[in-house]
Enzyme design. Sequence first.
Site, PDB file in Angstrom:
ATOM      1  N   VAL A 123      37.583  33.743  45.515  1.00 40.50           N
ATOM      2  CA  VAL A 123      36.458  34.548  45.043  1.00 40.50           C
ATOM      3  C   VAL A 123      35.254  33.621  44.938  1.00 40.50           C
ATOM      4  O   VAL A 123      35.094  32.907  43.956  1.00 40.50           O
ATOM      5  CB  VAL A 123      36.738  35.218  43.689  1.00 40.50           C
ATOM      6  CG1 VAL A 123      35.498  35.988  43.216  1.00 40.50           C
ATOM      7  CG2 VAL A 123      37.921  36.155  43.786  1.00 40.50           C
ATOM      8  N   LYS A 124      34.432  33.622  45.977  1.00 36.87           N
ATOM      9  CA  LYS A 124      33.207  32.819  45.979  1.00 36.87           C
ATOM     10  C   LYS A 124      31.960  33.675  45.807  1.00 36.87           C
ATOM     11  O   LYS A 124      30.932  33.200  45.341  1.00 36.87           O
ATOM     12  CB  LYS A 124      33.094  32.032  47.298  1.00 36.87           C
ATOM     13  CG  LYS A 124      34.035  30.841  47.398  1.00 36.87           C
ATOM     14  CD  LYS A 124      33.689  30.011  48.619  1.00 36.87           C
ATOM     15  CE  LYS A 124      34.508  28.726  48.663  1.00 36.87           C
ATOM     16  NZ  LYS A 124      34.134  27.880  49.825  1.00 36.87           N
ATOM     17  N   THR A 125      32.063  34.928  46.205  1.00 39.51           N
ATOM     18  CA  THR A 125      30.916  35.833  46.160  1.00 39.51           C
ATOM     19  C   THR A 125      31.348  37.191  45.622  1.00 39.51           C
ATOM     20  O   THR A 125      32.537  37.477  45.470  1.00 39.51           O
ATOM     21  CB  THR A 125      30.321  36.035  47.570  1.00 39.51           C
ATOM     22  OG1 THR A 125      31.281  36.745  48.374  1.00 39.51           O
ATOM     23  CG2 THR A 125      29.983  34.694  48.236  1.00 39.51           C
TER      24      THR A 125
ATOM     25  N   ASP B 283      33.778  38.975  47.877  1.00 40.74           N
ATOM     26  CA  ASP B 283      35.191  38.666  47.627  1.00 40.74           C
ATOM     27  C   ASP B 283      35.708  39.412  46.400  1.00 40.74           C
ATOM     28  O   ASP B 283      36.840  39.911  46.387  1.00 40.74           O
ATOM     29  CB  ASP B 283      35.376  37.163  47.407  1.00 40.74           C
ATOM     30  CG  ASP B 283      34.923  36.323  48.588  1.00 40.74           C
ATOM     31  OD1 ASP B 283      35.061  36.787  49.728  1.00 40.74           O
ATOM     32  OD2 ASP B 283      34.442  35.197  48.360  1.00 40.74           O
TER      33      ASP B 283
END
Length: 254
Positions: A142-144, A147
């Site tokens: 989960v980077k953004t 995600d």
Amino acid sequence: TMDLKLLTYFVSTGAPFMMEVATRTDADKKGGHLAKDNKTGGLLLRESAQCPDEDEKAFQDVTKYKFFNTNNLWVDLVALKAIFEKHGGSIPLPVMKNGKTVDPRDKKSTKVLQLETAMGAAISCFEGATAIVIPRSRFAPVKTTNDLLALRSDAYTLTEDFRIVLAPERGGVPPNIKLDGRYKFVDAMETIMPEGAPSLIACKSLTLEGEVSLAAGVVFKGAVVVKNTGEGLKTLEAGTYGDDASEEKTVIEL
């Protein structure tokens, strides 16, 4: 998560450093990829911030650069100590330059340069470093908010031992989500789905353009684009949109 099989394998290789990598998909094409140094023949990590603008298309080609760094790293502490001693107590990681603004929510605020290093880049500092390809069941990034929206949907499941993994129906490939720039932050993203995440278990890709809200009971299949080119918030009502048997994109204009 500690995996004794991976630990055993790492020890058996005799390598001083091992990186867990996963196969790149369209959802991962902006992430740092594994490459081979033409000069030394060793492995290295190349991040998007190190990529010239003219090479960006090649950088994002998942058929050319097939593996990306998951940031699960295994290190031989004896080898690490030797690196520290050789370089005066540090690891000579490449420094990357990223343009930012003081207030990330205000693009007009003072511009600054963020200097950073990537711990995965240490792979190039250890002679004999190696990598191992892991399944998506071990990695749910989960980077953004792209995600995060996918993670909150039925494309992922929670296992009995509380790991978040892709649903078996996904075949190891996450949905490729592209949200409008206004949804970069979590509080804004949550306005998209006030009654819960849409169903994405059969969705290949989802693009949201403009100010959009999804009602409860929205199901996306295949490749779908939802557009609001007008002013103000518009809601996509409950229903099934798209076709997972077709390669064509379904475009919905609100």
